[in-house]
Write an enzyme that holds these catalytic residues in place. Structure first.
Site, PDB file in Angstrom:
ATOM      1  N   GLU A  87       0.714  -1.416  -0.034  1.00 45.57           N
ATOM      2  CA  GLU A  87      -0.053  -0.030  -0.026  1.00 45.57           C
ATOM      3  C   GLU A  87       0.959   1.279  -0.079  1.00 45.57           C
ATOM      4  O   GLU A  87       0.529   2.183  -0.574  1.00 45.57           O
ATOM      5  CB  GLU A  87      -1.133  -0.008   1.388  1.00 45.57           C
ATOM      6  CG  GLU A  87      -1.594   1.248   1.567  1.00 45.57           C
ATOM      7  CD  GLU A  87      -2.527   1.746   0.202  1.00 45.57           C
ATOM      8  OE1 GLU A  87      -3.290   0.771  -0.119  1.00 45.57           O
ATOM      9  OE2 GLU A  87      -2.833   2.708  -0.077  1.00 45.57           O
ATOM     10  N   VAL A  91      10.914   5.725   2.892  1.00 46.02           N
ATOM     11  CA  VAL A  91      12.267   5.666   3.497  1.00 46.02           C
ATOM     12  C   VAL A  91      12.590   7.312   3.731  1.00 46.02           C
ATOM     13  O   VAL A  91      12.416   8.106   2.877  1.00 46.02           O
ATOM     14  CB  VAL A  91      13.412   5.012   3.096  1.00 46.02           C
ATOM     15  CG1 VAL A  91      14.627   5.100   3.668  1.00 46.02           C
ATOM     16  CG2 VAL A  91      13.081   3.564   2.922  1.00 46.02           C
ATOM     17  N   GLY A  99      20.327   1.317   0.770  1.00 44.05           N
ATOM     18  CA  GLY A  99      19.912  -0.176   0.807  1.00 44.05           C
ATOM     19  C   GLY A  99      18.865  -0.314   1.591  1.00 44.05           C
ATOM     20  O   GLY A  99      18.546  -1.573   1.579  1.00 44.05           O
ATOM     21  N   HIS A 121       1.315  -6.596  -5.680  1.00 43.22           N
ATOM     22  CA  HIS A 121       0.794  -5.367  -6.494  1.00 43.22           C
ATOM     23  C   HIS A 121       0.757  -4.242  -5.583  1.00 43.22           C
ATOM     24  O   HIS A 121       0.896  -4.317  -4.648  1.00 43.22           O
ATOM     25  CB  HIS A 121      -0.650  -5.885  -6.766  1.00 43.22           C
ATOM     26  CG  HIS A 121      -1.069  -6.841  -7.761  1.00 43.22           C
ATOM     27  ND1 HIS A 121      -2.373  -6.839  -8.395  1.00 43.22           N
ATOM     28  CD2 HIS A 121      -0.275  -7.664  -8.382  1.00 43.22           C
ATOM     29  CE1 HIS A 121      -2.255  -7.905  -9.489  1.00 43.22           C
ATOM     30  NE2 HIS A 121      -1.079  -8.415  -9.456  1.00 43.22           N
ATOM     31  N   TYR A 135      11.230   0.090  -8.991  1.00 47.39           N
ATOM     32  CA  TYR A 135      10.466  -1.087  -9.118  1.00 47.39           C
ATOM     33  C   TYR A 135      10.750  -1.834 -10.435  1.00 47.39           C
ATOM     34  O   TYR A 135      10.960  -3.142 -10.370  1.00 47.39           O
ATOM     35  CB  TYR A 135       8.879  -0.672  -8.812  1.00 47.39           C
ATOM     36  CG  TYR A 135       8.372  -0.396  -7.668  1.00 47.39           C
ATOM     37  CD1 TYR A 135       8.751  -1.210  -6.456  1.00 47.39           C
ATOM     38  CD2 TYR A 135       7.683   0.876  -7.359  1.00 47.39           C
ATOM     39  CE1 TYR A 135       8.185  -0.815  -5.106  1.00 47.39           C
ATOM     40  CE2 TYR A 135       7.490   1.615  -6.079  1.00 47.39           C
ATOM     41  CZ  TYR A 135       7.680   0.606  -5.189  1.00 47.39           C
ATOM     42  OH  TYR A 135       7.263   1.141  -3.784  1.00 47.39           O
ATOM     43  N   LYS A 136      10.901  -1.101 -11.434  1.00 44.18           N
ATOM     44  CA  LYS A 136      11.304  -1.711 -12.745  1.00 44.18           C
ATOM     45  C   LYS A 136      12.515  -2.674 -12.755  1.00 44.18           C
ATOM     46  O   LYS A 136      12.547  -3.702 -13.150  1.00 44.18           O
ATOM     47  CB  LYS A 136      11.065  -0.838 -13.892  1.00 44.18           C
ATOM     48  CG  LYS A 136       9.721  -0.315 -14.197  1.00 44.18           C
ATOM     49  CD  LYS A 136       9.536   0.083 -15.601  1.00 44.18           C
ATOM     50  CE  LYS A 136       8.373   0.188 -15.988  1.00 44.18           C
ATOM     51  NZ  LYS A 136       7.970   1.001 -17.434  1.00 44.18           N
TER      52      LYS A 136
END
Lengths: 168, 168
Positions: A87, A91, A99, A121, A135-136
């Site tokens: 959701e 950071v 990291g 998802h 994310y990719k």
């Protein structure tokens, strides 16, 4: 709930709350700290959290203790099966690029595996290219683009109209 | 579980399963009927259902009993609060245009109210104009279009790579 646990949870929801303030400076949230505590850590939790903490020996009296979090829960797709839904993920600025985000995402991946989820998802704002790239690089696919899925909402006043029979 | 309850649940998951077959003729689902039974009606349900049934006096031996369903669960947005997430919604072709969909959506709206949800969320395929119109008449807003939210997924093999440390 003991006092130590309470202080820890307060630190968690305080971090979530600060993040919300930062993210939506122009708006007013429906959700207050007491809701976040009750909704996440009450008898029927609606979300779970992974948190990043400063190790106790490095904590100062004035510095933050919880410096990042991922809020998640489990959802379901009758075609895919159980899903881990991420959701929110945050950071603090000064703790980035060392990291922590990767470590949190690794923990979530472990959790997805251990709970037999077939996919993770999440939504990303289309202008947030830095997050999309993050994310990719980890194998994420944009299913709004690739498969044409669009997210819709029906807000409370429209739900009320349906519930009361004003809209059929 | 008594035999009547089992037959009813079997009828429910059979309807879901027929719907999946119809929707994704080209694919093979990860989820089989026994998963749907366990995931929805086991000790830890991951989804709930509202079903539309033919009244018992009108049932024939060969006709379907469950003719529509909505699959839903509860999610959470730290900005909005509790959400009712409508995962899937289906009424068999020959039972459409007599108000069953509206009735199901009314029931879901009542449920959203009673469980203190502030919104109902769902995704619609962008080519499915009939469904988009159905929801928009009831006050739905396309938040992918209006607010730029895009849905992403990370599939099992990429989760495994993160979990095992192959991607950092």
């Amino acid at each position: 709930m003991g006092p130590t646990r309470f202080i820890f949870l307060f630190s968690v929801v305080n971090t979530i709350s600060s993040y919300l303030l930062m993210k939506h400076l122009q708006g007013v949230s429906n959700v207050v700290i007491t809701d976040l505590l009750e909704d996440g850590f009450g008898d029927h939790p609606f979300y779970h959290c992974v948190v990043a903490e400063v190790p106790s020996e490095q904590q100062s009296n004035n510095g933050p203790v919880v410096i990042g979090f991922a809020m998640y829960y489990f959802t379901y797709d009758p075609w895919i099966g159980k899903l881990l839904y991420l959701e929110d993920f945050f950071v603090m600025e000064m703790y980035r690029n060392i990291g922590i985000g990767s470590e949190i995402l690794k923990l979530l991946s472990d959790m997805a595996f251990n709970t037999r989820c077939n996919s993770m998802h999440f939504v990303v704002a289309e202008g947030n290219q830095k997050s999309i790239d993050f994310y990719k690089r980890r194998g994420a696919a944009d299913i709004t683009h690739d498969e044409g899925w669009r997210l819709f909402k029906i807000n409370k006043s429209s739900l009320f109209k349906m519930s009361s029979g004003t809209i059929e």
